[in-house]
Design a protein around this motif. Structure first.
Motif, PDB file in Angstrom:
ATOM      1  N   GLU A 119      -8.559 -51.389  -2.400  1.00 31.16           N
ATOM      2  CA  GLU A 119      -7.888 -50.127  -2.729  1.00 31.16           C
ATOM      3  C   GLU A 119      -7.106 -49.581  -1.543  1.00 31.16           C
ATOM      4  OE1 GLU A 119     -10.903 -47.518  -4.156  1.00 31.16           O
ATOM      5  OE2 GLU A 119     -11.328 -48.702  -5.960  1.00 31.16           O
ATOM      6  N   VAL A 120      -7.705 -49.651  -0.349  1.00 30.30           N
ATOM      7  CA  VAL A 120      -7.034 -49.118   0.842  1.00 30.30           C
ATOM      8  C   VAL A 120      -5.869 -50.027   1.254  1.00 30.30           C
ATOM      9  CG1 VAL A 120      -7.322 -48.411   3.249  1.00 30.30           C
ATOM     10  CG2 VAL A 120      -9.152 -47.989   1.605  1.00 30.30           C
ATOM     11  N   ASN A 122      -4.056 -51.808  -0.746  1.00 35.66           N
ATOM     12  CA  ASN A 122      -2.985 -51.542  -1.700  1.00 35.66           C
ATOM     13  C   ASN A 122      -2.238 -50.266  -1.346  1.00 35.66           C
ATOM     14  OD1 ASN A 122      -3.049 -53.766  -3.482  1.00 35.66           O
ATOM     15  ND2 ASN A 122      -4.832 -52.946  -4.542  1.00 35.66           N
ATOM     16  N   GLU A 123      -2.971 -49.272  -0.863  1.00 39.04           N
ATOM     17  CA  GLU A 123      -2.340 -48.031  -0.424  1.00 39.04           C
ATOM     18  C   GLU A 123      -1.451 -48.290   0.799  1.00 39.04           C
ATOM     19  OE1 GLU A 123      -3.679 -43.502   0.928  1.00 39.04           O
ATOM     20  OE2 GLU A 123      -5.168 -44.898   0.097  1.00 39.04           O
ATOM     21  N   ALA A 124      -1.934 -49.135   1.719  1.00 37.65           N
ATOM     22  CA  ALA A 124      -1.136 -49.496   2.899  1.00 37.65           C
ATOM     23  C   ALA A 124       0.105 -50.279   2.493  1.00 37.65           C
ATOM     24  CB  ALA A 124      -1.982 -50.302   3.876  1.00 37.65           C
ATOM     25  N   ALA A 125      -0.032 -51.137   1.477  1.00 40.44           N
ATOM     26  CA  ALA A 125       1.096 -51.940   1.002  1.00 40.44           C
ATOM     27  C   ALA A 125       2.195 -51.059   0.412  1.00 40.44           C
ATOM     28  CB  ALA A 125       0.613 -52.951  -0.040  1.00 40.44           C
ATOM     29  N   ARG A 126       1.833 -49.931  -0.174  1.00 42.27           N
ATOM     30  CA  ARG A 126       2.842 -49.009  -0.703  1.00 42.27           C
ATOM     31  C   ARG A 126       3.668 -48.389   0.423  1.00 42.27           C
ATOM     32  NH1 ARG A 126      -1.141 -48.175  -4.770  1.00 42.27           N
ATOM     33  NH2 ARG A 126      -2.279 -46.641  -3.513  1.00 42.27           N
ATOM     34  N   LEU A 127       3.062 -48.266   1.612  1.00 38.78           N
ATOM     35  CA  LEU A 127       3.783 -47.723   2.766  1.00 38.78           C
ATOM     36  C   LEU A 127       4.624 -48.788   3.463  1.00 38.78           C
ATOM     37  CD1 LEU A 127       0.924 -45.520   4.308  1.00 38.78           C
ATOM     38  CD2 LEU A 127       2.909 -44.736   2.993  1.00 38.78           C
ATOM     39  N   ASN A 128       4.190 -50.043   3.373  1.00 41.77           N
ATOM     40  CA  ASN A 128       4.929 -51.147   3.996  1.00 41.77           C
ATOM     41  C   ASN A 128       4.798 -52.381   3.118  1.00 41.77           C
ATOM     42  OD1 ASN A 128       6.161 -53.025   5.594  1.00 41.77           O
ATOM     43  ND2 ASN A 128       4.872 -52.701   7.398  1.00 41.77           N
ATOM     44  N   GLN A 129       5.813 -52.663   2.331  1.00 37.59           N
ATOM     45  CA  GLN A 129       5.756 -53.749   1.352  1.00 37.59           C
ATOM     46  C   GLN A 129       6.092 -55.106   1.956  1.00 37.59           C
ATOM     47  OE1 GLN A 129       8.331 -52.591  -1.867  1.00 37.59           O
ATOM     48  NE2 GLN A 129       7.053 -50.868  -2.474  1.00 37.59           N
ATOM     49  N   LYS A 130       6.449 -55.141   3.240  1.00 33.76           N
ATOM     50  CA  LYS A 130       6.844 -56.398   3.864  1.00 33.76           C
ATOM     51  C   LYS A 130       5.893 -56.817   4.984  1.00 33.76           C
ATOM     52  CE  LYS A 130      11.755 -56.002   2.750  1.00 33.76           C
ATOM     53  NZ  LYS A 130      13.146 -56.050   3.279  1.00 33.76           N
ATOM     54  N   ASP A 131       4.662 -56.384   4.893  1.00 33.20           N
ATOM     55  CA  ASP A 131       3.650 -56.723   5.896  1.00 33.20           C
ATOM     56  C   ASP A 131       2.828 -57.898   5.369  1.00 33.20           C
ATOM     57  OD1 ASP A 131       1.438 -56.868   7.613  1.00 33.20           O
ATOM     58  OD2 ASP A 131       1.495 -54.731   8.030  1.00 33.20           O
ATOM     59  N   TRP A 132       3.048 -59.085   5.936  1.00 38.58           N
ATOM     60  CA  TRP A 132       2.348 -60.281   5.467  1.00 38.58           C
ATOM     61  C   TRP A 132       0.847 -60.171   5.690  1.00 38.58           C
ATOM     62  CZ3 TRP A 132      -0.896 -63.439   8.207  1.00 38.58           C
ATOM     63  CH2 TRP A 132      -0.890 -63.306   9.598  1.00 38.58           C
ATOM     64  N   GLU A 133       0.438 -59.456   6.749  1.00 40.53           N
ATOM     65  CA  GLU A 133      -0.978 -59.356   7.063  1.00 40.53           C
ATOM     66  C   GLU A 133      -1.741 -58.609   5.969  1.00 40.53           C
ATOM     67  OE1 GLU A 133      -3.708 -58.280  10.986  1.00 40.53           O
ATOM     68  OE2 GLU A 133      -1.670 -57.502  10.818  1.00 40.53           O
ATOM     69  N   ILE A 134      -1.109 -57.588   5.393  1.00 37.87           N
ATOM     70  CA  ILE A 134      -1.739 -56.855   4.288  1.00 37.87           C
ATOM     71  C   ILE A 134      -1.958 -57.792   3.108  1.00 37.87           C
ATOM     72  CG2 ILE A 134      -1.432 -55.013   2.578  1.00 37.87           C
ATOM     73  CD1 ILE A 134       0.090 -53.425   4.704  1.00 37.87           C
TER      74      ILE A 134
END
Length: 298
Positions: A119-120, A122-134
């Motif tokens: 869940e967290v 996914n929330e981080a991915a909404r802020l940065n959609q191009k972070d491969w580490e997420i």
């Protein structure tokens, strides 16, 4: 007279230009951040914690960077729950930072709370959609949740964003679990292009080719693995098996002897040694190796 005034003005302008400018003072929230960073990268954690304490006292506990580094140190010390609480504080201080949320999710993952970590992340991915580490970490979380479909989806996305061997190796292992050996081999080959000296990859590919009866390729990859790491147990055992199957018992035994020095408790290793002696018709040695296996099992 006019010339004198002009000369005086010129001299004054030169003085102003050459005068050393005073460095601007850092805001109180950031005043000791450079020193905190310096101690942290030098792994001088005690000094780092002392500066963090001063900084937090001076800022009434609202210096994001000081709290962030303190949380990192607590995690290194194995205090995962305390680390999580501090990263959550960072997320409150700066809710627009995906890095803070990534650290919160990482701590949740280390605590075994994989669903909450998803869940967290996914929330981080909404802020940065191009972070491969997420994407990679989401793939790992889904793997622990046994959702292999979503795990493969996230790992594939991570590889699209950034080509690296970590996601490729994990994706290949999942494909093997699904029984898709051909896709796994292709994925491992892609990973090997990124990390050509990775002995785990070389050994895995060698074993897969060995299982598929492609002995020449198996020997090639296993040989490369042993070149980079002569004590590689899996590589030695696999190479020994190939030689043993072709009747090269002495060569196989020389390989097994190397493996026995690093993994003396391996039952499969002693079983293979016994079969080599059987092939050489040295039955007393076979009995001793079988006895060794029995002793190691109890």
């Amino acid at each position: 007279m006019a010339e004198d005034q002009q000369t005086a003005v010129s001299q004054e302008s030169i003085v102003k230009k050459t005068r050393v400018k005073k460095a601007p003072e850092l805001p109180i929230l950031e005043r000791r951040n450079w020193l905190i960073h310096l101690h942290y990268v030098r792994k001088d954690y005690e000094s780092c914690k002392a500066v963090i304490k001063e900084q937090l006292q001076a800022t009434q506990g609202v210096c994001e960077y000081a709290v962030y580094v303190q949380a990192l140190i607590l995690r290194l010390e194995g205090k995962i729950q305390e680390s999580l609480e501090l990263f959550q504080t960072c997320a409150i201080l700066n809710p627009s930072s995906p890095d803070n949320l990534k650290q919160v999710a990482r701590s949740l993952f280390l605590l075994g709370k994989h669903k909450a970590a998803v869940e967290v992340y996914n929330e981080a991915a909404r802020l940065n959609q191009k972070d491969w580490e997420i994407c990679h970490n989401l793939g790992i979380c889904y793997l622990f949740l046994k959702d292999l479909s979503k795990s493969k989806e996230q790992l594939s996305l991570a590889l699209q964003l950034h080509r690296q061997d970590l996601s490729a190796i994990t994706l290949g292992k999942i494909q093997l679990q699904d029984g898709d050996t051909e896709a796994a081999i292709q994925t491992f080959m892609q990973a090997l292009q990124l990390s050509p000296e990775n002995t785990e990859l070389l050994t895995t590919l060698g074993l897969l080719y060995l299982q598929n009866g492609m002995f020449q390729k198996a020997f090639e990859y296993l040989g490369n693995a042993l070149t980079y790491d002569p004590s590689n147990y899996k590589g030695i055992l696999a190479a020994g098996c190939m030689m043993q199957s072709h009747g090269d018992y002495d060569v196989a035994l020389s390989k097994y002897r190397i493996a026995a020095s690093s993994v003396p408790e391996s039952s499969p290793l002693w079983n293979n040694i016994g079969m080599c002696f059987y092939g050489k018709k040295k039955y007393v040695a076979v009995w001793k190796s079988r006895k060794s296996i029995t002793m190691k099992q109890y």
